[in-house]
Design an enzyme around this catalytic site. Sequence first.
Site, PDB file in Angstrom:
ATOM      1  N   ASN A  12      -4.410  32.428  -6.534  1.00  0.00           N
ATOM      2  CA  ASN A  12      -4.226  33.370  -5.424  1.00  0.00           C
ATOM      3  C   ASN A  12      -3.240  32.705  -4.471  1.00  0.00           C
ATOM      4  O   ASN A  12      -3.608  31.838  -3.683  1.00  0.00           O
ATOM      5  CB  ASN A  12      -5.589  33.606  -4.754  1.00  0.00           C
ATOM      6  CG  ASN A  12      -5.500  34.557  -3.574  1.00  0.00           C
ATOM      7  OD1 ASN A  12      -4.413  35.034  -3.229  1.00  0.00           O
ATOM      8  ND2 ASN A  12      -6.635  34.825  -2.954  1.00  0.00           N
ATOM      9  N   ARG A  98      -3.832  36.927  -8.545  1.00  0.00           N
ATOM     10  CA  ARG A  98      -4.091  37.991  -7.588  1.00  0.00           C
ATOM     11  C   ARG A  98      -2.745  38.480  -7.051  1.00  0.00           C
ATOM     12  O   ARG A  98      -1.934  37.689  -6.568  1.00  0.00           O
ATOM     13  CB  ARG A  98      -4.919  37.447  -6.427  1.00  0.00           C
ATOM     14  CG  ARG A  98      -5.234  38.523  -5.431  1.00  0.00           C
ATOM     15  CD  ARG A  98      -5.993  37.977  -4.278  1.00  0.00           C
ATOM     16  NE  ARG A  98      -6.420  39.061  -3.433  1.00  0.00           N
ATOM     17  CZ  ARG A  98      -7.186  38.892  -2.384  1.00  0.00           C
ATOM     18  NH1 ARG A  98      -7.609  37.687  -2.073  1.00  0.00           N
ATOM     19  NH2 ARG A  98      -7.541  39.915  -1.650  1.00  0.00           N
ATOM     20  N   HIS A 186      -7.987  45.010  -0.891  1.00  0.00           N
ATOM     21  CA  HIS A 186      -9.303  44.386  -1.155  1.00  0.00           C
ATOM     22  C   HIS A 186      -9.968  44.983  -2.401  1.00  0.00           C
ATOM     23  O   HIS A 186     -11.192  44.923  -2.551  1.00  0.00           O
ATOM     24  CB  HIS A 186     -10.270  44.559   0.044  1.00  0.00           C
ATOM     25  CG  HIS A 186      -9.893  43.749   1.247  1.00  0.00           C
ATOM     26  ND1 HIS A 186      -9.985  44.224   2.535  1.00  0.00           N
ATOM     27  CD2 HIS A 186      -9.419  42.484   1.349  1.00  0.00           C
ATOM     28  CE1 HIS A 186      -9.581  43.295   3.376  1.00  0.00           C
ATOM     29  NE2 HIS A 186      -9.227  42.222   2.695  1.00  0.00           N
ATOM     30  N   ARG A 246      -4.998  41.308  13.421  1.00  0.00           N
ATOM     31  CA  ARG A 246      -4.306  42.589  13.202  1.00  0.00           C
ATOM     32  C   ARG A 246      -4.998  43.689  13.988  1.00  0.00           C
ATOM     33  O   ARG A 246      -6.223  43.702  14.107  1.00  0.00           O
ATOM     34  CB  ARG A 246      -4.301  42.957  11.714  1.00  0.00           C
ATOM     35  CG  ARG A 246      -3.546  41.987  10.854  1.00  0.00           C
ATOM     36  CD  ARG A 246      -3.607  42.397   9.391  1.00  0.00           C
ATOM     37  NE  ARG A 246      -3.732  41.226   8.538  1.00  0.00           N
ATOM     38  CZ  ARG A 246      -4.390  41.214   7.389  1.00  0.00           C
ATOM     39  NH1 ARG A 246      -4.966  42.305   6.925  1.00  0.00           N
ATOM     40  NH2 ARG A 246      -4.463  40.103   6.690  1.00  0.00           N
ATOM     41  N   GLU A 384     -13.732  37.575  -5.706  1.00  0.00           N
ATOM     42  CA  GLU A 384     -12.519  38.190  -6.251  1.00  0.00           C
ATOM     43  C   GLU A 384     -11.974  37.377  -7.432  1.00  0.00           C
ATOM     44  O   GLU A 384     -11.437  37.935  -8.388  1.00  0.00           O
ATOM     45  CB  GLU A 384     -11.458  38.291  -5.152  1.00  0.00           C
ATOM     46  CG  GLU A 384     -11.819  39.350  -4.114  1.00  0.00           C
ATOM     47  CD  GLU A 384     -11.406  38.981  -2.697  1.00  0.00           C
ATOM     48  OE1 GLU A 384     -11.847  37.901  -2.222  1.00  0.00           O
ATOM     49  OE2 GLU A 384     -10.664  39.736  -2.075  1.00  0.00           O
TER      50      GLU A 384
END
Length: 403
Positions: A12, A98, A186, A246, A384
């Site tokens: 990742n 990923r 996600h 964010r 993940e």
Amino acid sequence: MTSKQPAYLVLNAGSSSLKFSAFRPRPSDGDLETLLSGQISGIGSIARFEAKAADRRPLGEHTWDDKDSACRDTLLQYVLNWINTTLVDDDIVAVGHRVVHGGLSLGQPMRVSPDLLDELDSLVPLAPLHQPHNVAPMRILARNFPDLAQVACFDTAFHSSQPPVARNYGLPQALTDAGVCSYGFHGLSYEYVTSHLLASRPDLAEGRVVICHLGNGSSLCAVKGGRSMDTSMGFSVLNGVPMGTRSGSIDPGVILYLMREKQMGLEELEDLLYRQSGLLGVSGISNDMKVLQESADPAAQKAVELFCFRVAKEVAAMAASMGGLDALVFTAGIGENSPEIRALIAERLDWLGVGVAPDANARKAYDISAADARVPVFVVPTNEEMMIARHTIQVLGHKPGHA
Ligand code: ADP
């Protein structure tokens, strides 16, 4: 002579970090076990390697000087060499990556090929801050190890089941057709959590589940019958609930105002919305939820309140997209580790039949539902990397124990 066991590496790669995990399928049942995981952080400044075993025992660390800290080729090679010498009984037979964006056409994990790399490059404008970093290690590996199988897994892919109405921003059709629509992110986390929930509670297989992935980046997903129906993040990872730094959704008119009245340009706006807003912007203290929860400063509490308000509101929106709610799931850093945030969100959803049991919630049980709640509530630690390893094995058609 004993033969080595096939193992799978998951990468990742981000702007300043490279996370990695290695998995081995158990020949008995094909389930994956984690062998080790780690990361190189500080890429571009002072790069630092850390790795730990599945039981969190430290396995290795290393720090580079600033000269080598920016060379992704060198850093990736270090990870591969270190893994090969550490996993003496295992042989890395494939790498799963990923990838943040698969666009509208890549709705499934794909084997990496020159054509796929070109397609992923063409998607860079949709995720300029992430996509180039995700793709870089694939090219390095393809060049240095042409026989090593690689699979790309997309964060957007799980959302390809959404109906068109959930993806439409109400812009002129030509723009929607050109890909200016909601993609969602996600996805690998939602897919893992969904598979976990369906295995443990098959009665929810056809149900309407809202998953709250609450971490540094946060989003929610409406999952019906195991398929994504709607999600709070959209065209970019800015949409939806406020996050660490964010903003989450804002009236697009704010951007026009800032451009016209405050003469803000692209880079300033990008910095404002991606790095200066959210929990950090509202509190002026930190982007870290744990720090805010431990602070007595009213500005910290204001940020926590806003976060819970917006997550609860988004749960209701996701429920509306599916015509009801049969289960609520919390996952990721905040969702898994903060009983207070789970309780504050559940309190705001009492009218929907959501309730958590204080004891079960405090000890992070799997099922934290209140006895009298109509909607069961779960905490599922996401994984993940495991999802990527599963996809890698599936795409390559490998059988457990036979690479
Ligand atoms: P990322 O999106 O970077 O993967 P994570 O899923 O690791 O992020 O989540 C990081 C967030 O989880 C941070 O805001 C951190 O403060 C929060 N977090 C972790 N542990 C706790 C805790 N015990 N209480 C509150 N927040 C926590």
